[in-house]
Each structure stands twice: as structure tokens, then as C-alpha cells.
Design an enzyme around this catalytic site. Structure first.
Site, PDB file in Angstrom:
ATOM      1  N   HIS A   1      -4.527  -2.202  -6.823  1.00 23.50           N
ATOM      2  CA  HIS A   1      -4.006  -0.862  -7.129  1.00 23.50           C
ATOM      3  C   HIS A   1      -5.192   0.074  -7.353  1.00 23.50           C
ATOM      4  O   HIS A   1      -6.086  -0.221  -8.141  1.00 23.50           O
ATOM      5  CB  HIS A   1      -3.150  -0.907  -8.408  1.00 23.50           C
ATOM      6  CG  HIS A   1      -1.826  -1.551  -8.173  1.00 23.50           C
ATOM      7  ND1 HIS A   1      -0.923  -1.796  -9.179  1.00 23.50           N
ATOM      8  CD2 HIS A   1      -1.242  -1.991  -7.043  1.00 23.50           C
ATOM      9  CE1 HIS A   1       0.151  -2.364  -8.669  1.00 23.50           C
ATOM     10  NE2 HIS A   1      -0.020  -2.496  -7.377  1.00 23.50           N
TER      11      HIS A   1
ATOM     12  N   ASP B   1       0.808  -1.219   0.000  1.00 23.66           N
ATOM     13  CA  ASP B   1       0.000   0.000   0.000  1.00 23.66           C
ATOM     14  C   ASP B   1       0.840   1.267   0.000  1.00 23.66           C
ATOM     15  O   ASP B   1       0.478   2.279   0.597  1.00 23.66           O
ATOM     16  CB  ASP B   1      -0.993  -0.019   1.170  1.00 23.66           C
ATOM     17  CG  ASP B   1      -2.009  -1.138   1.002  1.00 23.66           C
ATOM     18  OD1 ASP B   1      -2.808  -1.060   0.059  1.00 23.66           O
ATOM     19  OD2 ASP B   1      -1.963  -2.100   1.775  1.00 23.66           O
TER      20      ASP B   1
HETATM   21  P1  GDP Z   1      -0.529   0.201  -3.753  1.00 27.25           P
HETATM   22  O1  GDP Z   1      -1.254  -0.822  -2.963  1.00 27.25           O
HETATM   23  O2  GDP Z   1       0.879   0.355  -3.339  1.00 27.25           O
HETATM   24  O3  GDP Z   1      -0.687   0.022  -5.234  1.00 27.25           O
HETATM   25  O4  GDP Z   1      -1.194   1.586  -3.413  1.00 27.25           O
HETATM   26  P2  GDP Z   1      -2.210   2.436  -4.293  1.00 27.25           P
HETATM   27  O5  GDP Z   1      -1.501   3.049  -5.448  1.00 27.25           O
HETATM   28  O6  GDP Z   1      -3.418   1.631  -4.546  1.00 27.25           O
HETATM   29  O7  GDP Z   1      -2.487   3.635  -3.276  1.00 27.25           O
HETATM   30  C1  GDP Z   1      -3.186   3.433  -2.104  1.00 27.25           C
HETATM   31  C2  GDP Z   1      -4.091   4.631  -1.888  1.00 27.25           C
HETATM   32  O8  GDP Z   1      -3.305   5.772  -1.629  1.00 27.25           O
HETATM   33  C3  GDP Z   1      -4.932   4.963  -3.099  1.00 27.25           C
HETATM   34  O9  GDP Z   1      -6.230   5.303  -2.655  1.00 27.25           O
HETATM   35  C4  GDP Z   1      -4.229   6.157  -3.715  1.00 27.25           C
HETATM   36  O10 GDP Z   1      -5.123   7.041  -4.393  1.00 27.25           O
HETATM   37  C5  GDP Z   1      -3.701   6.844  -2.480  1.00 27.25           C
HETATM   38  N1  GDP Z   1      -2.487   7.642  -2.742  1.00 27.25           N
HETATM   39  C6  GDP Z   1      -1.334   7.243  -3.348  1.00 27.25           C
HETATM   40  N2  GDP Z   1      -0.438   8.248  -3.345  1.00 27.25           N
HETATM   41  C7  GDP Z   1      -1.049   9.304  -2.721  1.00 27.25           C
HETATM   42  C8  GDP Z   1      -0.617  10.632  -2.381  1.00 27.25           C
HETATM   43  O11 GDP Z   1       0.501  11.053  -2.642  1.00 27.25           O
HETATM   44  N3  GDP Z   1      -1.531  11.413  -1.697  1.00 27.25           N
HETATM   45  C9  GDP Z   1      -2.779  10.964  -1.367  1.00 27.25           C
HETATM   46  N4  GDP Z   1      -3.603  11.792  -0.707  1.00 27.25           N
HETATM   47  N5  GDP Z   1      -3.200   9.728  -1.678  1.00 27.25           N
HETATM   48  C10 GDP Z   1      -2.344   8.912  -2.338  1.00 27.25           C
END
Ligand code: GDP
Length: 446
Positions: free
Chosen positions: A56, A28
Site C-alpha cells: 500500500h 492496485d
Molecule cells: P493498492 O495496491 O490498492 O493499495 O493501491 P495504493 O493505494 O497503493 O495505490 C496505488 C497508487 O495509486 C499509489 O501510488 C497511490 O498514491 C495512487 N493513487 C491512489 N488513488 C489515486 C488517485 O485518485 N489519483 C492519483 N493520481 N493517484 C492515486
């Protein structure tokens, strides 16, 4: 503040030919968002491992949100060809749903090629996963019950269905299910765990509904990767799962089933000039059981649940939360070949003071960010974190910034500290949830 697609494409291409996005903690980290941004400038995007348990979340510049588990985020972009590799374990229902997202995202047909050898998750796999978890009480792995465990066991056990079988139709599917009494063995296992499975013929009928879809999707992904590489165009490799839950190098047995490390894809040697973008947040989270040395007090974790939305996307469970662990990040950065860092969620990190773990005490030994130690589950469970405290920042000011100099001084000091300890450049920080919400730091270690 958002960058537009053109600026994003320029950013992606400035990184080079093969660009890997990996998560440096327990998942995440924002891999999906970062991968989606880089996909703006990619000729191909590849998902090379994992399946339904890795979710994601991607938000377009207008805030429209998409969830992807099986297909790479390039399906939300009109230009790249999007590949699903032979180590992926696919839920055909999710493939169908996610392939339809291209139409919603940009009004076009999905440009997807699924490797002939990608593995298929059957209803039996999900039932076995849930049955084993349900019967294991306190010893449960804490899985997402999406069938990943049983399907990966079949992958290394040389059995089960591949994408090409589904595309070939019922005769092949039936033969494969009967081969070496595969499905009979599954039924025996199911009765051991106290669950009942659909019959063999019901499973064949279930598979038939995906025949046409898969016949249109399968192809030779290795050949495509070779062609894109030969032409010197950008390939985005989209990691699923954090590297601390790697099945070999991570906290096994409380781990994923896969190896998210960039070295473990199966597309041949990488050139020395590849870019590996390691993503992480100014804190860490973990779902399910297993060691996480910097776990924070419940009242601090609650702030991250509320302010940063730290709730697991696949299951809806509250995340376990911890302070940023730079020992773990340095370990995974080294082993994944990370040469660029991208710090996400800087706009929603709510603390007045942040603790940052810069060393562990394990028994008589001190482990620093430069130590060549292996962080297995048994060692991590003995690790006592040593912290440095740093001043927090105003998240709104971070969200409003468009340049390095507009970031609050405390944010910049935090980034400098991370770079100094890891000896790696933080090239960008995420300052919002949508595609393009980031600030380039201009760093080559300033
Ligand atoms: P993964 O599991 O590593 O792929 O994480 P995701 O890309 O799905 O991100 C997890 C959550 O964090 C999602 O709802 C994204 O929109 C949110 N997110 C990721 N980067 C940022 C950021 O820089 N700021 C904010 N506010 N939300 C973020």
C-alpha cells in the site's frame, strides 16, 4: 484539491462502525490511499490478511510517501490503535521498518498490536519461493518472491513460527523449528528446488534479533476489536489484494494466497450496518499471468504506464492493463458485500474514449452485471467482453474539482453509468495521489 484531516474524520465517521476497504479487481485499486483517508476518523485499524506481496502506498497531504506491506496504514496517524490479525503473514524485517514510520509521519511512537498467532516469514520461505519460481519457467506463478506461498502453505499445514514464538526467544524458536522435523523438511524441499537454506542455528540467530521488537508488539487483537466494537467506535478494516485474486473465489491458480473478502476475517459476525467500500479505477490492471478478459492493446496500456504510473509497487513490473470490467466488479462487489463504491485515479485516466465492459459472452451464454455467475479462471479465459464506449475527460479539470458540480460533465456521466449498472452508490472519487485528494459525490444513487 485536498480535504483536511478534520473533514476526512467526519467522512470516515459518517460511514459507520465497521468499515471495510476492499479492492474489486485484480489489485492496485488504491485501497491503501482510501484506507489511509478513512483511518483519520478510526479508533482502530486492522490488517486481517496477507503480507509482503501486498503493497500500500500512502502519501500525506504534503506529498511525503510511505510504503506499507505488513502494518495497517493507521501507523501513519497519531490516534488509532493498529492491529495485525492472526491470518497475517509477517516479514519481521518489514515490521521493524514499518513500525519506525510513525516517527517519520507524525513524530510519535507506533501504536501497534500484532496478534500472538500472526505467522512469521523466515528467510527459508523467501528462498523456497524464489527457487520454485526460478525452476518453474513458463509455469511460474509470477510471485513477488517474498515467501508468501511457502509461508501460507505452512499456515494451513499447521506448522512454522507464530509471532508469540519470536517473542519468546531462542529456546522456543529452536523447539518449533525442530518440531515434527519442520526445518529438516524445509531443507529437503530446498534441495528439490535447487536452493540452499541457512542452517537451523543460523535461522534461530536471525529470529533472535526480532525478539525484543515482537515482545513489545504482541497482544490479543480479538479482545481489542471487541472492546472498540462494544464502545461503538469506528474500525477500519484494510483489505490487501484485489478480490479477483482471492485464493478461493478468484482466478486460482493465478491468484494470491489469501481471501481478501470481507467475510473471511476471523473476528466474529459483523452487524448488518457495516460499510464495505469497494475501490476500483476507471480501468483495470493485473500483475503476472492469468485471465483478464478486457486486456487492452499495448499502445493503450503504455498510456496508463506513463500517465497513471501503473507500475507494480512491490516488484517494479509494468502492469498488464485492461478496460474497466464491470462484470468482474459486480461479481466481487456482490461477494464482498460492497455497499459503497470509491472510484480512484480519475485525475490520471488519459483516454479520449473509454471502453467499459458491461457483459461477457461465454460460449453460448451472455453474462451481465446482474448475473449470479462465478468467475473462475477457466470461465474468464473463455469470456469475450461486450463494451459500451463512453467519452473521456480532462484529468486536470478533475484534479481541480472540489465538488460534484465542478467535475466535467463527461466524468459525471461516467459515474452515473457505473452506478446504474452496479446499482451501488459511488460515494467518492479520487482526484490526486495525496491523502484528502478526493471529491465526495453526495450520491445515494442521486
Ligand atoms: P493498492 O495496491 O490498492 O493499495 O493501491 P495504493 O493505494 O497503493 O495505490 C496505488 C497508487 O495509486 C499509489 O501510488 C497511490 O498514491 C495512487 N493513487 C491512489 N488513488 C489515486 C488517485 O485518485 N489519483 C492519483 N493520481 N493517484 C492515486
Amino acid at each position: 484539491m485536498s480535504l483536511n484531516d478534520k473533514e476526512l474524520a467526519r467522512f470516515a465517521r459518517s460511514l459507520g462502525g465497521d468499515i471495510f476497504v476492499v479492492g474489486l479487481t485484480w489489485s492496485d485499486e488504491g485501497k491503501g490511499k482510501v484506507a489511509d483517508e478513512i483511518a483519520c476518523g478510526a479508533a482502530a485499524t486492522v490488517r486481517w490478511h496477507g503480507g509482503a506481496s501486498a503493497g500500500h502506498n500512502v502519501r500525506l497531504p504534503n506529498g511525503q510517501q510511505f510504503h506499507l506491506h505488513n502494518l495497517p496504514c493507521g501507523v501513519l496517524h497519531p490516534d488509532p490503535i493498529n492491529l495485525v490479525g492472526p491470518l497475517c503473514v509477517l516479514d519481521p524485517e518489514l515490521v521493524r521498518t514499518e513500525a519506525a514510520l510513525s516517527q517519520v509521519a507524525y513524530g510519535g511512537q507506533p501504536n501497534v498490536v500484532v496478534d500472538r498467532g500472526a505467522r512469521i516469514v523466515l528467510p527459508a520461505h523467501k528462498l523456497l519461493d524464489a527457487g520454485r519460481e526460478g525452476a518453474s519457467g513458463a509455469e511460474a506463478y509470477g510471485t513477488t518472491k517474498t515467501g508468501m506461498g511457502p509461508a501460507h502453505e505452512d499456515l494451513v499445514g499447521r506448522k512454522g513460527l507464530i509471532a508469540a514464538d519470536l517473542a519468546a526467544g531462542p529456546k522456543t524458536v529452536r523447539l518449533k523449528l525442530q518440531e515434527r522435523r519442520y526445518y529438516q523438511e524445509k531443507q529437503a524441499l530446498a534441495s528439490f528446488w535447487g536452493v540452499s537454506l541457512p542452517s537451523l542455528e543460523e535461522t534461530v540467530a536471525w529470529c533472535v534479533q526480532f525478539q525484543e521488537l515482537f515482545a513489545g508488539l504482541i497482544g490479543d487483537t480479538r479482545a481489542i476489536v471487541n472492546e472498540v466494537r462494544r464502545d461503538g467506535r469506528t474500525i477500519l478494516w484494510e483489505g490487501a489484494h484485489g478480490a479477483m485474486i482471492d485464493v478461493v473465489n478468484g482466478t486460482m491458480p493465478t491468484s494470491s494466497l489469501v481471501s481478501p473478502w470481507s467475510a473471511h476475517h476471523c473476528y466474529g459476525p459483523l452487524g448488518p450496518d457495516k460499510t464495505v467500500v469497494g475501490t476500483f479505477r476507471p480501468y483495470v490492471t493485473r500483475t503476472g499471468p492469468g485471465p483478464m478478459p478486457t486486456e487492452m492493446a499495448p499502445e493503450d496500456a503504455q498510456r496508463l504506464h506513463q500517465d497513471a504510473g501503473e507500475i507494480e509497487s512491490t516488484t517494479g513490473r509494468l502492469q498488464r492493463c485492461g478496460w474497466l470490467d464491470l462484470v468482474a466488479v459486480s461479481y466481487t462487489a456482490r461477494l464482498t458485500g460492497t455497499n459503497r463504491l470509491y472510484l480512484t485515479k480519475m485525475d490520471v485516466t488519459p483516454f479520449e474514449t473509454l471502453k467499459v465492459c458491461c457483459g461477457y459472452q461465454i460460449g453460448q451464454h451472455l453474462v451481465s452485471t446482474t448475473a449470479s455467475t462465478t468467475l473462475t479462471a477457466d470461465r474468464l479465459s473463455l469470456a469475450k467482453p461486450m463494451y459500451r464506449e463512453l467519452e473521456g475527460w480532462d484529468g486536470q479539470a478533475v484534479a481541480a474539482a472540489t465538488t460534484w458540480s465542478e467535475l466535467p460533465p463527461t466524468t459525471r456521466r461516467f459515474i452515473d453509468y457505473v452506478e446504474t449498472l452496479l446499482q451501488l452508490p459511488v460515494i467518492a472519487i479520487g482526484n490526486g495521489p495525496n491523502r484528502g485528494d478526493y471529491v465526495l459525490t453526495g450520491s445515494e444513487l442521486r
